[in-house]
Write a protein that holds these residues in place. Structure first.
Motif, short mmCIF file in Angstrom:
data_model
loop_
_atom_site.label_atom_id
_atom_site.label_comp_id
_atom_site.label_asym_id
_atom_site.label_seq_id
_atom_site.Cartn_x
_atom_site.Cartn_y
_atom_site.Cartn_z
N ASP A 300 57.30 58.85 36.15
CA ASP A 300 56.07 58.16 36.56
C ASP A 300 54.97 58.26 35.50
O ASP A 300 54.28 57.27 35.22
N HIS A 301 54.79 59.42 34.88
CA HIS A 301 53.73 59.56 33.87
C HIS A 301 54.05 58.71 32.63
O HIS A 301 53.15 58.09 32.04
N PHE A 302 55.32 58.68 32.24
CA PHE A 302 55.72 57.87 31.09
C PHE A 302 55.47 56.40 31.39
O PHE A 302 54.95 55.65 30.55
N ALA A 303 55.86 55.96 32.60
CA ALA A 303 55.70 54.55 32.97
C ALA A 303 54.23 54.14 32.99
O ALA A 303 53.87 53.06 32.50
N MET A 304 53.37 54.99 33.54
CA MET A 304 51.94 54.66 33.58
C MET A 304 51.34 54.62 32.18
O MET A 304 50.56 53.72 31.85
N LEU A 305 51.71 55.57 31.34
CA LEU A 305 51.21 55.59 29.97
C LEU A 305 51.63 54.31 29.24
O LEU A 305 50.82 53.66 28.57
N GLU A 306 52.88 53.93 29.41
CA GLU A 306 53.40 52.73 28.74
C GLU A 306 52.71 51.47 29.26
O GLU A 306 52.33 50.59 28.48
N ALA A 307 52.54 51.36 30.58
CA ALA A 307 51.93 50.16 31.15
C ALA A 307 50.47 50.04 30.75
O ALA A 307 50.00 48.94 30.38
N ILE A 308 49.72 51.13 30.79
CA ILE A 308 48.28 51.07 30.48
C ILE A 308 48.05 50.80 29.00
O ILE A 308 47.30 49.88 28.63
N LEU A 309 48.69 51.57 28.12
CA LEU A 309 48.50 51.37 26.69
C LEU A 309 49.10 50.04 26.23
O LEU A 309 48.54 49.37 25.35
N GLY A 310 50.23 49.66 26.81
CA GLY A 310 50.84 48.38 26.45
C GLY A 310 49.96 47.21 26.83
O GLY A 310 49.73 46.30 26.03
N LEU A 311 49.42 47.23 28.05
CA LEU A 311 48.56 46.14 28.52
C LEU A 311 47.29 46.06 27.69
O LEU A 311 46.89 44.97 27.24
N ALA A 312 46.63 47.19 27.46
CA ALA A 312 45.38 47.19 26.70
C ALA A 312 45.62 46.74 25.26
O ALA A 312 44.81 45.98 24.70
N SER A 313 46.71 47.18 24.66
CA SER A 313 47.02 46.82 23.27
C SER A 313 47.24 45.32 23.13
O SER A 313 46.77 44.69 22.17
N VAL A 314 47.95 44.72 24.08
CA VAL A 314 48.25 43.29 24.02
C VAL A 314 46.98 42.46 24.26
O VAL A 314 46.67 41.53 23.49
N VAL A 315 46.24 42.77 25.32
CA VAL A 315 45.07 41.96 25.68
C VAL A 315 43.95 42.13 24.64
O VAL A 315 43.15 41.22 24.44
N ARG A 316 43.91 43.25 23.98
CA ARG A 316 42.92 43.44 22.91
C ARG A 316 43.17 42.47 21.77
O ARG A 316 42.24 42.03 21.09
N LYS A 317 44.44 42.07 21.56
CA LYS A 317 44.81 41.20 20.44
C LYS A 317 44.96 39.74 20.84
O LYS A 317 44.74 38.84 20.01
N LEU A 318 45.36 39.49 22.09
CA LEU A 318 45.74 38.13 22.48
C LEU A 318 44.96 37.62 23.68
O LEU A 318 44.58 38.39 24.57
#
Length: 352
Positions: A300-318
């Protein structure tokens, strides 16, 4: 449970933080690739993203070039197993069928990839590969013997599926919702842009509260684990029906997350329901995206870290614009998109 206790140190909140740079780097790279295409299928692309993250973080191998070659067969393996589990009458294992042939061919592709990762970890060539190396050190709690390669491969297959399929669904659904809600999307973009241009880190999550709310609301509305199997530990009555101790039951997580007696306007995507202070009066058992109790999802901690950082990283660029107003889902095993989730993407202007 001894098996779980041995693996748990790899997935504590503190330990998974070391994977943050790999998650953010993969997400940044994928965002750059997506911007070149104009239109993408969010479901397909987020699966590629999470498979790359899993390969680099836990398997010590770069699955960038093999994400499609592995991802599609992996999905076919899971669908076959899911269908078999739900069939009241099963065909004999010796009977050749088209579905069984497709399953065996697909399983061979995935197995070859896992064998290569295991060989690389043994030789020291696998950079990282913490999960595989830990399995090499484990012993069977029943026999006391080291795990066989076949047993390790079976465990890795479960992690490979659970670690990429479910988080991909959360990312795809989050991006689809943001692609329909411009104001929400801009809020996420501003939040991430305020951190700067560097790769996001686990320590940045405290500065991404609205992004966290988006992920939680996506997990509420579209929980990848739509159901959970549990055994009744004591006699209990549910809505007038007696369930004896020892009965295998199915907990409807999706139904729980959409129950109007538990949630105001449950069909409305409202990230603010997870704002600071809003969860105080909420029962701990009405929101269960990762299950609950001693068998809560180990990742669960890995999944949340991946979802939060992944979403923020993408939306920051696109900038993302969803091309469909509906996003149908199905449950071949976990909750997944029932078809393509098309979106138009483009490089984001500098966000003030």
């Amino acid at each position: 449970m001894p098996h779980r206790r041995a693996l748990q140190p790899l997935f504590t909140k503190k330990h998974v933080a070391v994977y943050a740079d790999r998650i953010a780097e993969v997400a940044d790279t994928m965002a750059a690739e997506w911007s070149e295409g104009g239109s993408i299928d969010l479901d397909t692309e987020t699966r590629r993203l999470t498979l790359r993250v899993l390969g680099r973080s836990l398997f010590g191998t770069d699955l960038s070039e093999r994400s499609e070659a592995v991802g599609v067969p992996l999905g076919q393996v899971v669908q076959f197993v899911g269908r078999r589990a739900l069939q009241p009458i099963r065909t004999p294992t010796w009977l050749p069928t088209r579905a069984r042939h497709r399953f065996r061919v697909s399983l061979a592709v995935v197995t070859e990839t896992l064998d290569e990762a295991m060989d690389a970890a043994r030789s020291g060539a696998g950079n990282g590969a913490e999960l595989i190396k830990l399995f090499f050190e484990l012993t069977d709690p029943v026999t006391g013997r080291a795990f066989s390669d076949e047993k390790i491969r079976d465990e890795l297959l479960a992690f490979l599926f659970a670690g990429h399929d479910t988080t991909a669904t959360t990312l795809a659904y989050s991006l689809w919702q943001l692609g329909r809600n411009r104001e929400m999307q801009e809020r996420v973009a501003r939040e991430a842009a305020a951190i700067g241009d560097r790769l996001l880190r686990a320590s940045d999550i405290g500065d991404l509260p609205y992004t966290v709310q988006i992920v939680h609301e996506s997990l509420r509305m579209c929980p990848p684990a739509a159901t959970a199997a549990r055994m009744a530990m004591r006699d209990v009555e549910v809505d007038g029906y007696r369930i004896p101790a020892g009965t295998n039951t199915i907990v409807g997580t999706y139904a729980l997350h959409h129950d109007p007696s538990l949630w105001d306007e449950p069909e409305k995507f409202d990230p603010d329901r997870f704002a600071s202070g809003q969860s105080v009066a909420r029962s701990r058992w009405q929101y269960l995206p990762f299950g609950g109790g001693p068998r809560t999802c180990i990742g669960d901690h890995f999944a949340m870290l991946e979802a939060i950082l992944g979403l923020a990283s993408v939306v920051r660029k696109l900038e993302v614009e969803s091309l469909h107003d509906d996003s149908p889902v199905k449950t071949p095993f976990t909750l997944v998109a029932a078809g393509p989730v098309p979106a138009r993407v483009g490089t984001r202007a500098v966000t003030a």
